[in-house]
Design an enzyme around this catalytic site. Structure first.
Site, mmCIF file in Angstrom:
data_model
loop_
_atom_site.group_PDB
_atom_site.id
_atom_site.type_symbol
_atom_site.label_atom_id
_atom_site.label_comp_id
_atom_site.label_asym_id
_atom_site.label_seq_id
_atom_site.Cartn_x
_atom_site.Cartn_y
_atom_site.Cartn_z
ATOM 1 N N ARG A 264 0.898 -1.207 -0.085
ATOM 2 C CA ARG A 264 0.073 -0.156 0.124
ATOM 3 C C ARG A 264 0.808 1.144 0.030
ATOM 4 O O ARG A 264 1.981 1.332 0.726
ATOM 5 C CB ARG A 264 -1.007 -0.155 1.366
ATOM 6 N N ARG A 279 2.712 0.958 10.129
ATOM 7 C CA ARG A 279 2.395 1.608 8.941
ATOM 8 C C ARG A 279 3.401 1.595 7.652
ATOM 9 O O ARG A 279 4.052 2.592 7.373
ATOM 10 C CB ARG A 279 1.750 2.844 9.006
ATOM 11 N N GLU A 351 -5.101 -1.134 16.078
ATOM 12 C CA GLU A 351 -5.739 -2.301 15.258
ATOM 13 C C GLU A 351 -4.670 -3.351 14.698
ATOM 14 O O GLU A 351 -3.542 -2.704 14.049
ATOM 15 C CB GLU A 351 -6.236 -1.459 13.920
ATOM 16 N N SER A 354 -9.109 -6.203 11.007
ATOM 17 C CA SER A 354 -10.424 -5.540 10.595
ATOM 18 C C SER A 354 -11.341 -6.667 9.944
ATOM 19 O O SER A 354 -10.804 -7.025 8.866
ATOM 20 C CB SER A 354 -10.303 -4.383 9.635
ATOM 21 N N ARG A 392 2.250 -6.512 12.431
ATOM 22 C CA ARG A 392 1.907 -5.754 13.794
ATOM 23 C C ARG A 392 1.706 -6.852 14.824
ATOM 24 O O ARG A 392 2.138 -6.359 16.080
ATOM 25 C CB ARG A 392 0.259 -5.235 13.548
#
Length: 431
Positions: A264, A279, A351, A354, A392
């Site tokens: 991403r 991130r 997070e 999700s 993560r």
């Protein structure tokens, strides 16, 4: 994609439900407003064309009658030519309106489920439950822990690819691989998912099918000279395995798990989480995907959510479960629960998974259907979520299992995947 039949039959109720996402979603210049206008124009053109078609049939009948009676039908034939020309023009306009309408539908987000709470952003999300006891002593950030152990190298990542890339070495690389293997084994052996190995590149149709395009093209890595993209999640290729297919009801539910690297550009997150692995532009993830009967969507979401949470519990990582409000829902999601893992260095939950129900939204976009009880094809419902984001999870392990001497303990369930080794020492090796 929203249901176009419902758009015509129940537009007011749909608009009210969409407005829960925020006023911009149904504003006068929104895709929703544009779709309503295009649909109105399309129906008007179709009525005009049908009226002219009916006239042409009548004129054609009169021509036949006149010719049969030996009368002059030149006036009627001239009118036929005019009508035929107008019908052709209307058909072309109708096709243009349909094309524009179809493209506009792709820009409209999913309608939130009625159970989704009201709210503008993440501050309005509802905490459902907490699990585990958060660590409250002072713990270094994961980047400091990793660099001190010589298992995490950001400088080399920048040298190789630029900012938001990193290199894992020695025990760090092995821990990443151990997490991947543990997650896949758990989901395949205990939770009933069939493991698949899929391409990390997807075409435009696949990206559109799950809702990444056209909305999020700026966040995607596109291959130069080709209409291909590095995948942002395994959700794209795994869901689209069934693109343009009609399944039998007996085949449902279909449950897949898959490991992939994910990519991403993070175009919309400038300045956020610039340090560390939270991130990054490239990250590893194990994804869970289910294709189910629409009536079973929310039950399947609960099932998938429990599967993802089981990984955190097995690793003994404290987490909280959050019900996302309408204003914080993803574009394609109908309802979403987030699992957030405790990070001691930040004294907060972040997070890590999700889990969403998309209803029939993706099924319509990707052309994935099944034959219902009356043998009529209808769109499947899709469910997916991270099970988990591996990077993560590694971050959470480094911080939650950090020891005062600088070492990091290995959770019991991961030790078989680490060759029986139990601790990462400050030499960068495991013992």
């Amino acid at each position: 994609m929203i249901d176009r039949k419902s758009l015509r039959s129940d537009a007011a109720a749909m608009e009210q439900a969409l407005s829960k996402r925020g006023n911009a979603t149904v504003a006068k210049d929104s895709a929703w407003a544009k779709a309503l206008l295009l649909d109105k124009e399309q129906r008007k053109l179709k009525l005009e064309s049908e009226s002219l078609q009916a006239e042409r049939n009548k004129v054609s009948k009169r021509i036949g009658q006149k010719k049969g009676a030996g009368e002059d039908a030149s006036e009627e034939m001239a009118r036929m030519g005019e009508v035929g020309k107008t019908v052709k023009e209307l058909d072309a306009k109708t096709k243009e309106a349909e094309a524009a309408f179809s493209l506009t539908l792709l820009e409209i987000p999913n309608i939130p489920h009625e159970s989704v709470p009201e709210g503008k952003d993440e501050d309005d999300n509802e905490e459902i439950r907490l699990w585990g006891t958060p660590r409250t002593d002072e713990v270094p950030a994961h980047w400091d822990i990793g660099e001190a152990l010589s298992i995490l190298d950001f400088e080399t990542g920048v040298k190789l690819a630029g900012s938001r890339f990193s290199v894992l070495k020695g025990a760090g690389a092995r821990l990443e691989r151990a997490l991947m293997q543990f997650m896949l084994d758990t989901h395949a052996d205990k939770h009933g998912y069939e493991e698949v190995w899929v391409p990390a590149i997807a075409n435009r149709k696949a990206m559109t099918g799950t809702g990444q395009l056209p909305k999020f093209e700026d966040d995607a890595y596109r291959l130069s000279g080709e209409d291909l993209f590095l995948i942002p999640t395994a959700e794209v290729p795994v869901t689209n395995m069934y693109q343009d297919s009609i399944l039998e009801a007996s085949q449902l539910p279909i449950k897949h798990c898959a490991y992939t690297p994910c990519f991403r550009r993070e175009a919309g997150s400038a300045g956020r989480d610039t340090r560390g692995m939270i991130r990054q532009h490239q990250f590893d993830k194990v994804e869970l995907v289910q294709l189910v009967h629409p009536d079973m969507a929310l039950k399947a979401l609960d099932n998938l959510l429990s599967n993802a949470a089981a990984i955190l519990e097995a690793l003994e990582l404290p987490y909280r479960l959050v019900n996302l409000c309408a204003g914080d829902l993803g574009f394609s999601a109908q309802k979403t629960f987030d699992l957030e893992v405790w990070l001691p260095s930040q004294n907060t939950y972040r997070e890590i998974s999700s889990c969403s129900s998309f209803g029939q939204f993706q099924g319509r976009r990707a052309g994935i259907r099944f034959r219902d009880e009356s043998s009529k094809p209808q769109a499947v419902a899709t469910i997916n979520g991270s099970g988990l984001a591996i990077g993560r999870t590694l971050v959470a392990l480094l911080e939650n299992y950090w020891n005062a001497d600088g070492s990091v303990s290995i959770p019991t369930v991961l030790q078989p995947y680490m060759g029986g080794l139990t601790k990462i020492q400050n030499t960068g090796h495991i013992q």
